[in-house]
Structure formats: structure tokens, C-alpha cells
Design a protein around this motif. Structure first.
Motif, PDB file in Angstrom:
ATOM      1  N   UNK A  92     -69.847 -34.916  15.099  1.00 14.44           N
ATOM      2  CA  UNK A  92     -69.879 -33.627  15.770  1.00 14.44           C
ATOM      3  C   UNK A  92     -68.509 -33.064  16.061  1.00 14.44           C
ATOM      4  N   UNK A  93     -67.467 -33.814  15.712  1.00 14.16           N
ATOM      5  CA  UNK A  93     -66.097 -33.352  15.936  1.00 14.16           C
ATOM      6  C   UNK A  93     -65.546 -32.607  14.735  1.00 14.16           C
ATOM      7  N   UNK A  94     -64.476 -31.851  14.960  1.00 20.07           N
ATOM      8  CA  UNK A  94     -63.701 -31.261  13.878  1.00 20.07           C
ATOM      9  C   UNK A  94     -62.227 -31.339  14.238  1.00 20.07           C
ATOM     10  N   UNK A  95     -61.356 -31.145  13.244  1.00 24.03           N
ATOM     11  CA  UNK A  95     -59.918 -31.099  13.488  1.00 24.03           C
ATOM     12  C   UNK A  95     -59.553 -29.701  13.971  1.00 24.03           C
ATOM     13  N   UNK A  96     -58.558 -29.625  14.894  1.00 23.15           N
ATOM     14  CA  UNK A  96     -58.326 -28.340  15.535  1.00 23.15           C
ATOM     15  C   UNK A  96     -56.917 -27.779  15.402  1.00 23.15           C
TER      16      UNK A  96
END
Length: 292
Positions: A100-104
Motif C-alpha cells: 500500500x506504500x509508494x515512493x514520494x
């Protein structure tokens, strides 16, 4: 004395979530992304040309590489992006246990390390961590997890890392040791309740920290001691990050976002999601290419 400036729209982008602006000297151009499109953009200020490439998933940033390509932070991992072909090549997975994460957001330090953060794509769970990547090795730092990491920003000498907790509305300074480990941190900035949320951050050549404010209608510069030196006002609410570039390093470019605006707010902010520009007194730090 605080200097106040007005930003002007320089390119109609209409990005849902414009982010990651970076001045690339070899192209004399600004590169940035729309995370939600997802797309990578190249803006040539000399001609006004805007080129774009589709990304395979949500893309948080690109940083130039020494072979003419780019290192790209795409949801799930680091990629090599080749603008000549538009291809994205997967290099390394980043924390696959949190799909559920992404790089930001990301920054390169003088040693060639790339510091970047992850975040909960739903912007709720404290699953966002800070990492650095160098010569193929990925390291997870001991910076406490937050829901939305931003920055990180690097001081010109590479000795201080600034990390942003967007929902916590704080920026923290960490000493960086020669091996890339971090020392005891200190709070650099706590953002007031009416100032929006701190978003992307960068350092200029004097160690000043520029921060875009999501929902804050402004970008602001803070001296290394945390005192406010500059406020740049925008006709849109969501300023995500700035880059310093141009021939003298003193032209600022700012990405903005239409994300979260309802129909009434969107009608009141027709320039939301565009690329903006303004001039600054202190030049930026040229971004050297990374080695892939």
C-alpha cells in the motif's frame, strides 16, 4: 526581515499531483512528475516545450544518471528510466511487505547517495520510511516511520539531512556520518496550524531550506537556524516542491497540485497543477548525476 515575492505560472500542466522538480544542467531543462497521471515531464524554459513520458505506476521523482538515463522512484521500487526509449527497467524492490506504500520524494547528496522516502498511499498508516541507495545498495535508515515522508533535503556539505513529516507538520534535522548513518536528530521546524502542510524540501547553496506548503498557498525559505527569510505567494493552494536552476541557479521552479480540490475550489484556482516560477537571491546546488 522577511522577503515576499509572487510566483507566476510558466507552463500549463494541470497536474493532479505535480512533484519532484529537478534542474538538469546537461539538458538545460527542468524535469518533474505527475505522481497520479503517472507521467514524467521535461520542460525547456528556452522554448516553452513540455515533453512527457508515461510511467508504469505512480512515480515520485527522477534523478539524472551518468549514462544519460535517470534513476526513478516508482511505486514498489527503483527503476532506470531511459527518455530515449521511454522504457523503465526495474532495479531493486523497496519494502515489498507494504504494497500500500509508494515512493514520494528524493535528493542526491555530495557522496552520490540518493535519499528517499516512502509513504502510505492512503495517507493514513505510519508505514513511510526513509532510505538511501548508493551503488546498488539499498539501506533503510532508523528515522521513525510516518504516514507521509517528504523531502528529504541535503545540506550543501552533505552533513545534514532534513526529513519532513507532512501530517505531523514538522521538519527534523539529522547529522549524516561519513558512512551514511545518522546521528541524534533535532526538530528544525514546527509548522503553525494556519500554514498548510510542509511538502517537498530542498537546500540552497547557503544551506537555506526551501519548503513547499500543501494547502498553504506559499513556498518558504528558512535559514539554517530555522528563522524564516522568504515567503513566495501563489494563486493556488497546493505547492509541492521547488527546484533552483537556470543559467545562474537563481530561477526557482515550483510544482503544484490540483489533488483534493472540489469543484468550487478548482474553479477558483484555474492554475492549480501548473508549473510556476520566481527568482531567488541565493542560488541552488547543481545536482550531479548518480551512478547506476
Amino acid at each position: 526581515m522577511v522577503t515576499e515575492t509572487l510566483a507566476e505560472s510558466i507552463c500549463d500542466v494541470g497536474a493532479t499531483l505535480g512533484e519532484g522538480p529537478i534542474w538538469v544542467e546537461r539538458d538545460a531543462a527542468l524535469w518533474f512528475v505527475d505522481i497520479k497521471a503517472p507521467s514524467v515531464y521535461r520542460f525547456d524554459p528556452e522554448t516553452g516545450t513540455l515533453d512527457s513520458w508515461d510511467a508504469p505506476d505512480q512515480v515520485g521523482w527522477v534523478i539524472p544518471a551518468d549514462d544519460g538515463s535517470f534513476l526513478a522512484g516508482v511505486r514498489g521500487g527503483l527503476h532506470r528510466f531511459d527518455p530515449a526509449t521511454g522504457a523503465f527497467e526495474h532495479l531493486v524492490a523497496v519494502h515489498p511487505e507494504t504494497p500500500g506504500n509508494r515512493l514520494n520524494d528524493a535528493a542526491r547528496d555530495p557522496m552520490g547517495r540518493v535519499w528517499f522516502g516512502t509513504m502510505d498511499n492512503a495517507e493514513f498508516d505510519r508505514t513511510g520510511h526513509v532510505y538511501h541507495w548508493h551503488e546498488g545498495a539499498l539501506t533503510k535508515t532508523d528515522v521513525p516511520p510516518v504516514a507521509i515522508t517528504n523531502g528529504p533535503a541535503i545540506s550543501p556539505d552533505g552533513r545534514t539531512l532534513y526529513t519532513v513529516d507532512t501530517l505531523g507538520k514538522t521538519i527534523t534535522a539529522h547529522p549524516v556520518h561519513a558512512d551514511g548513518s545518522l546521528g541524534d536528530s533535532r526538530v528544525f521546524l514546527t509548522v503553525g496550524p494556519d500554514d498548510g502542510h510542509p511538502d517537498g524540501a530542498i537546500c540552497d547553496s547557503e544551506g537555506g531550506v526551501w519548503v513547499g506548503f500543501f494547502g498553504g498557498w506559499s513556498a518558504r525559505r528558512y535559514a539554517p537556524d530555522g528563522s524564516l527569510t522568504d515567503i513566495v505567494r501563489f494563486p493556488v493552494a497546493n505547492i509541492t516542491k521547488i527546484a533552483l536552476g537556470g543559467s545562474d541557479g537563481r530561477t526557482a521552479y515550483a510544482t503544484t497540485a490540483a489533488k483534493g480540490l472540489d469543484d468550487v475550489a478548482r474553479a477558483a484556482q484555474p492554475l492549480a497543477g501548473n508549473l510556476f516560477t520566481f527568482r531567488v537571491a541565493i542560488p541552488g546546488v547543481p545536482v550531479e548525476p548518480v551512478t547506476l
